[in-house]
Design a protein around this motif. Structure first.
Motif, short mmCIF file in Angstrom:
data_model
loop_
_atom_site.label_atom_id
_atom_site.label_comp_id
_atom_site.label_asym_id
_atom_site.label_seq_id
_atom_site.Cartn_x
_atom_site.Cartn_y
_atom_site.Cartn_z
N MET A 102 -5.58 -6.65 -3.90
CA MET A 102 -4.29 -5.93 -3.96
C MET A 102 -4.39 -4.62 -3.20
SD MET A 102 -3.00 -6.58 -7.85
CE MET A 102 -4.53 -6.93 -8.71
N ASN A 103 -3.23 -4.17 -2.71
CA ASN A 103 -3.19 -2.89 -2.02
C ASN A 103 -2.66 -1.80 -2.97
OD1 ASN A 103 -0.27 -2.87 -1.96
ND2 ASN A 103 -0.34 -4.24 -0.17
N THR A 104 -2.69 -0.57 -2.50
CA THR A 104 -2.30 0.58 -3.34
C THR A 104 -0.86 0.45 -3.82
OG1 THR A 104 -3.82 1.96 -2.08
CG2 THR A 104 -2.14 3.10 -3.38
N ARG A 105 0.03 0.04 -2.96
CA ARG A 105 1.44 -0.12 -3.33
C ARG A 105 1.57 -1.11 -4.50
NH1 ARG A 105 4.08 -3.25 0.84
NH2 ARG A 105 3.03 -1.77 2.17
N GLN A 106 0.82 -2.20 -4.45
CA GLN A 106 0.88 -3.21 -5.51
C GLN A 106 0.33 -2.66 -6.83
OE1 GLN A 106 -1.21 -6.16 -3.22
NE2 GLN A 106 0.67 -7.33 -2.85
N LEU A 120 4.62 -9.83 -12.41
CA LEU A 120 3.64 -10.82 -11.96
C LEU A 120 4.17 -11.65 -10.80
CD1 LEU A 120 2.13 -12.04 -15.33
CD2 LEU A 120 1.02 -10.71 -13.56
N LYS A 121 5.46 -11.98 -10.83
CA LYS A 121 6.05 -12.73 -9.71
C LYS A 121 6.05 -11.88 -8.44
CE LYS A 121 8.24 -16.17 -9.49
NZ LYS A 121 7.84 -17.47 -8.93
N ALA A 122 6.29 -10.59 -8.60
CA ALA A 122 6.40 -9.70 -7.43
C ALA A 122 5.06 -9.50 -6.73
CB ALA A 122 6.97 -8.35 -7.85
N ALA A 145 14.13 -5.93 -0.16
CA ALA A 145 13.04 -5.47 0.73
C ALA A 145 11.81 -5.02 -0.07
CB ALA A 145 13.55 -4.35 1.62
N LEU A 146 12.01 -4.27 -1.15
CA LEU A 146 10.89 -3.79 -1.96
C LEU A 146 10.03 -4.95 -2.44
CD1 LEU A 146 9.32 -1.71 -3.74
CD2 LEU A 146 11.02 -2.20 -5.50
N PHE A 147 10.66 -5.98 -2.95
CA PHE A 147 9.92 -7.11 -3.50
C PHE A 147 9.28 -7.96 -2.42
CE2 PHE A 147 12.45 -5.77 -7.08
CZ PHE A 147 11.55 -5.90 -8.13
N LYS A 148 9.93 -8.04 -1.26
CA LYS A 148 9.32 -8.77 -0.14
C LYS A 148 8.03 -8.08 0.31
CE LYS A 148 13.33 -11.09 1.80
NZ LYS A 148 14.19 -11.25 2.95
N ARG A 149 8.06 -6.74 0.36
CA ARG A 149 6.87 -5.98 0.77
C ARG A 149 5.75 -6.10 -0.25
NH1 ARG A 149 9.26 -0.75 1.21
NH2 ARG A 149 11.28 -1.59 1.61
N LEU A 150 6.10 -6.16 -1.52
CA LEU A 150 5.08 -6.26 -2.56
C LEU A 150 4.33 -7.58 -2.49
CD1 LEU A 150 6.95 -4.73 -5.59
CD2 LEU A 150 4.83 -3.88 -4.59
#
Length: 183
Positions: free
Chosen positions: A2-6, A54-56, A176-181
């Motif tokens: 996972m990345n920091t944003r996640q 969890l889905k995101a 967009a937020l959820f696509k990036r996550l």
């Protein structure tokens, strides 16, 4: 990985879930005097929020991150049972159970739905075991209500998992937020 944003998003989901659970659950726990009954009021709402999280972030470990934050915030409260640091272990176990179920179902919606039910039940069983090991008075109260709570939490977990999957798929997944996550 996972990345920091996640990680930040999952932490926020855990915190929002806790705030909802504490606010609604404290009211019911005060009325009944039985640990974990507060989830009867907030179980659906909190389950939806956690399922969306969890889905995101479709990565193994997302459930553990959410539940670590949720359970750490719950330590001084009656959310998840009698106050205490044991809640971190219960939270990690619940998140791990949810992650394993989702992974076994290859991230299909059915895995998130079943994971919500089994992950919620893991909180009850973990809290009950901790209460017995630590000699907490909550053990006796839970002993008389455990089967009822497991049944109710299972049904609520299935419903909240299903609603969370629907909310994510129909309303949130294209934002967009959820696509990036999900990257």
């Amino acid at each position: 990985t996972m990345n920091t944003r996640q990680y930040i998003f999952l932490g926020a989901i855990g915190a929002v879930g806790f705030v909802l659970a504490f606010g609604l659950g404290s009211f019911v726990n005060a009325l009944t005097g039985t640990p974990l009954t507060g989830g009867l009021l907030n179980g659906i709402i909190v389950g939806i929020v956690l399922t969306v999280g969890l889905k995101a972030v479709p990565k193994f470990g997302a459930g553990v991150v959410i539940w670590i934050v949720f359970s750490a915030l719950a330590i001084p409260t009656i959310t998840m049972g009698t106050p205490g640091a044991y809640k971190i272990v219960v939270g990690i176990a619940s998140g791990l159970v949810w992650d394993i179920v989702v992974t076994l179902f290859r991230r299909r919606d059915s895995g998130y739905i079943l994971g919500s039910a089994i992950g919620g039940d893991a909180v009850i069983v973990g809290t009950f075991i901790a209460a017995i090991i630590l000699g907490l008075p909550a053990a006796d109260k839970l002993r008389s209500a455990i089967y009822f709570l497991l049944g109710i939490y299972s049904v609520m977990g299935l419903i909240s998992g299903w609603l969370g999957v629907l909310l994510y798929r129909k309303k949130l997944s294209n934002l967009a937020l959820f696509k990036r996550l999900a990257e």
